[in-house]
Design an enzyme around this catalytic site. Structure first.
Site, PDB file in Angstrom:
ATOM      1  N   THR A 242       0.825  -1.213   0.000  1.00 45.27           N
ATOM      2  CA  THR A 242       0.000   0.000   0.000  1.00 45.27           C
ATOM      3  C   THR A 242       0.857   1.258   0.000  1.00 45.27           C
ATOM      4  O   THR A 242       0.668   2.164  -0.815  1.00 45.27           O
ATOM      5  CB  THR A 242      -0.910   0.006   1.254  1.00 45.27           C
ATOM      6  OG1 THR A 242      -1.549  -1.263   1.334  1.00 45.27           O
ATOM      7  CG2 THR A 242      -1.955   1.090   1.184  1.00 45.27           C
ATOM      8  N   VAL A 243       1.849   1.311   0.896  1.00 49.44           N
ATOM      9  CA  VAL A 243       2.655   2.533   1.017  1.00 49.44           C
ATOM     10  C   VAL A 243       3.762   2.567  -0.045  1.00 49.44           C
ATOM     11  O   VAL A 243       3.917   3.554  -0.777  1.00 49.44           O
ATOM     12  CB  VAL A 243       3.263   2.655   2.442  1.00 49.44           C
ATOM     13  CG1 VAL A 243       4.154   3.887   2.535  1.00 49.44           C
ATOM     14  CG2 VAL A 243       2.156   2.710   3.479  1.00 49.44           C
TER      15      VAL A 243
ATOM     16  N   LYS B   8       6.127   1.910  12.142  1.00 46.26           N
ATOM     17  CA  LYS B   8       5.977   2.331  13.543  1.00 46.26           C
ATOM     18  C   LYS B   8       6.391   1.262  14.531  1.00 46.26           C
ATOM     19  O   LYS B   8       6.978   1.564  15.564  1.00 46.26           O
ATOM     20  CB  LYS B   8       4.538   2.774  13.812  1.00 46.26           C
ATOM     21  CG  LYS B   8       3.489   1.781  13.373  1.00 46.26           C
ATOM     22  CD  LYS B   8       2.600   2.340  12.298  1.00 46.26           C
ATOM     23  CE  LYS B   8       1.969   1.211  11.503  1.00 46.26           C
ATOM     24  NZ  LYS B   8       0.766   1.551  10.832  1.00 46.26           N
TER      25      LYS B   8
ATOM     26  N   GLU C 166       8.259  10.506   9.184  1.00 49.71           N
ATOM     27  CA  GLU C 166       7.020  11.286   9.301  1.00 49.71           C
ATOM     28  C   GLU C 166       5.784  10.400   9.130  1.00 49.71           C
ATOM     29  O   GLU C 166       4.769  10.570   9.806  1.00 49.71           O
ATOM     30  CB  GLU C 166       7.015  12.392   8.237  1.00 49.71           C
ATOM     31  CG  GLU C 166       5.847  13.339   8.329  1.00 49.71           C
ATOM     32  CD  GLU C 166       5.827  14.126   9.635  1.00 49.71           C
ATOM     33  OE1 GLU C 166       6.638  15.036   9.778  1.00 49.71           O
ATOM     34  OE2 GLU C 166       4.998  13.807  10.505  1.00 49.71           O
TER      35      GLU C 166
ATOM     36  N   GLY D 194      -8.730   0.029   3.021  1.00 48.88           N
ATOM     37  CA  GLY D 194      -7.268  -0.058   3.103  1.00 48.88           C
ATOM     38  C   GLY D 194      -6.670   0.694   4.282  1.00 48.88           C
ATOM     39  O   GLY D 194      -5.488   1.024   4.286  1.00 48.88           O
TER      40      GLY D 194
ATOM     41  N   LYS E 138       2.744   4.091  18.006  1.00 50.33           N
ATOM     42  CA  LYS E 138       2.845   5.497  17.595  1.00 50.33           C
ATOM     43  C   LYS E 138       3.067   6.387  18.823  1.00 50.33           C
ATOM     44  O   LYS E 138       3.805   7.372  18.770  1.00 50.33           O
ATOM     45  CB  LYS E 138       1.593   5.909  16.823  1.00 50.33           C
ATOM     46  CG  LYS E 138       1.533   5.225  15.448  1.00 50.33           C
ATOM     47  CD  LYS E 138       0.154   5.294  14.833  1.00 50.33           C
ATOM     48  CE  LYS E 138       0.122   4.665  13.441  1.00 50.33           C
ATOM     49  NZ  LYS E 138      -1.233   4.448  12.942  1.00 50.33           N
TER      50      LYS E 138
ATOM     51  N   GLY F   4      -3.975   5.155   4.673  1.00 51.42           N
ATOM     52  CA  GLY F   4      -4.222   5.106   3.228  1.00 51.42           C
ATOM     53  C   GLY F   4      -2.904   5.246   2.474  1.00 51.42           C
ATOM     54  O   GLY F   4      -1.971   5.912   2.945  1.00 51.42           O
TER      55      GLY F   4
END
Ligand code: HSE
Length: 405
Positions: free
Chosen positions: A10-11, A86, A110, A168, A186, A283
């Site tokens: 996804t990323v 994370k 980030e 997602g 996080k 997302g």
């Protein structure tokens, strides 16, 4: 600057696409030519080759063990690293930051907290030398989406979770989202940034949203409260209280209006009162946008690494108002029995609502809002109340947060 990308999920996939689409803008803004140094997936590509050819490694492969090896090797090879991982940072952030520093390269992350919301660079750069008293965040898009759908559309928990997965937002194992583990990771990262103190995942008592019932949401809305899964780190008694748990917020609270998969982080300080940043927290494109921002920062000079500055005593004690939900038999004296348990623990009641219900065991629900109380005392109260004959099932206590305004 040559960029190697590990992971095309996804990323990673969204990032590679953005890199191509924005290439000319990136070159214009940074004055630097960029190129791809290859991509690694679970079934294709060679990490060694990519590492040799790259100046910057983007780690979006996920998991902890392989990712830790890749990031470590990349930093040792004096390559800058950007990661959205994370769990990796929560577990090994301190060592990795040290390694980056030793090798005079940047480790940027980030996208690991708050998706595209620029919370990491805000704390790390803009507020680097400003005192921070508390950080409260809605840092999990999946759970915020689920709670929002339950609240606004009356959807059931499973139905809302299914929708979040479809969109997602959820982790590959959504248990990490709904049980609060993703938010806890996080929070560990935010705590290190904001307070310069190491918070291990095992220090964080995290609770998820699985126990929240539509009835709680319904009653809370009658009291003008809205439910959020909050990750909080706040200075108390010279230490740092850390928690991830569902919290009821009043309507004026800056985090109460954060709906759907949006994330938001509120920073409190005696100097500037409060800053809240919010935006899409999950997302592919959103998260990849944050990774792209890190790339620009690396090319243009970027920020300092977080320093370990304080050793605060970590505690899970919280001092706050609480919502308390009890299923009771509606007969004379119940209210006074309940009130006595609270009085014995020096817990003061702010308001009470009782509603008749028809369940097999109980015939009323008692909802109390408690004044500022210690979480340990509230836990004790729940245990004592559960022992009372007219109280059925397990009492549920949820922290309530009012806006400071
Ligand atoms: N599963 C995470 C969430 C993705 O729902 O927020 C972003 O970290």
């Amino acid at each position: 600057v040559r960029i190697g990308v590990l992971g095309q999920g996804t990323v990673g996939g969204s990032f590679s696409k953005l890199l191509r689409e924005r290439q000319s803008q990136i070159e214009l803004v940074t004055g630097t030519k960029i190129s791809e140094a290859g991509t690694l997936t679970r079934s294709s590509g060679s990490f060694t080759e990519i590492l040799d050819n790259a100046d910057v490694i983007v780690e979006a492969i996920g998991g902890v063990n392989d990712a830790a090896d890749y990031v470590t090797e990349a930093l040792q090879a004096k390559k800058h690293v950007i990661t959205a991982n994370k769990q990796l940072l929560a577990e090994q952030g301190q060592q990795l930051w040290r390694l980056a520093k030793e090798n005079q390269v940047q480790l940027r992350f980030e996208a690991a907290v708050g998706g595209v919301v620029p919370i990491v660079r805000t704390i790390q750069e803009a507020l680097a030398v400003s005192p921070i008293d508390a950080v409260h965040g809605i840092v999990n898009g999946t759970t915020n989406f689920i709670l929002s759908e339950m609240e606004s559309k009356g959807l059931g928990y499973q139905e809302a979770l299914g929708l979040a997965q479809e969109k997602g937002y959820a982790e590959s194992d959504p248990a990490d989202d709904v049980q609060g583990r993703d938010a806890a990771a996080k929070l560990a990262i935010l705590s290190l940034l904001a307070f310069g103190t190491t918070v291990n995942l095992s220090d964080i008592a995290y609770r998820g949203i699985e126990e929240i019932s539509p009835a709680d949401i319904n009653y809370a809305s009658k009291l003008g409260l809205s439910i959020k899964l909050l990750a909080s780190a706040e200075r108390i008694d010279g230490g740092l209280s850390v928690s991830v748990e569902p919290v009821f917020l009043d309507q004026a609270h800056p985090l109460s209006q954060v709906h759907g998969s949006h994330n938001a982080v509120m920073i409190e300080s005696t100097v500037f009162n409060e800053i809240t940043l919010s935006g899409p927290g999950a997302g592919g494109n959103e998260t990849a946008t944050a990774v792209l921002g890190d790339l620009i920062s690396i090319i243009t000079g970027g920020a300092s690494l977080p320093e370990h500055t304080e050793d605060l005593q970590i505690t899970s004690e919280i001092i706050s108002p609480y919502y308390l939900h009890l299923e009771i038999s509606d007969r004379p004296g119940v209210l006074s029995e309940v009130a006595q348990v609270l009085a014995d623990l020096k817990i003061s009641i702010e308001s009470v609502v009782q509603e008749a219900v028809s369940s097999t065991a109980a015939d009323a629900q008692l909802i109390l809002v408690l004044h500022q109380s210690k979480s340990t005392e509230v836990d004790k109260a729940c245990q004592e109340l559960a022992k009372l004959k007219p109280v059925h099932g397990r009492p549920r206590a949820v922290r309530v947060m009012h806006s400071s305004a």
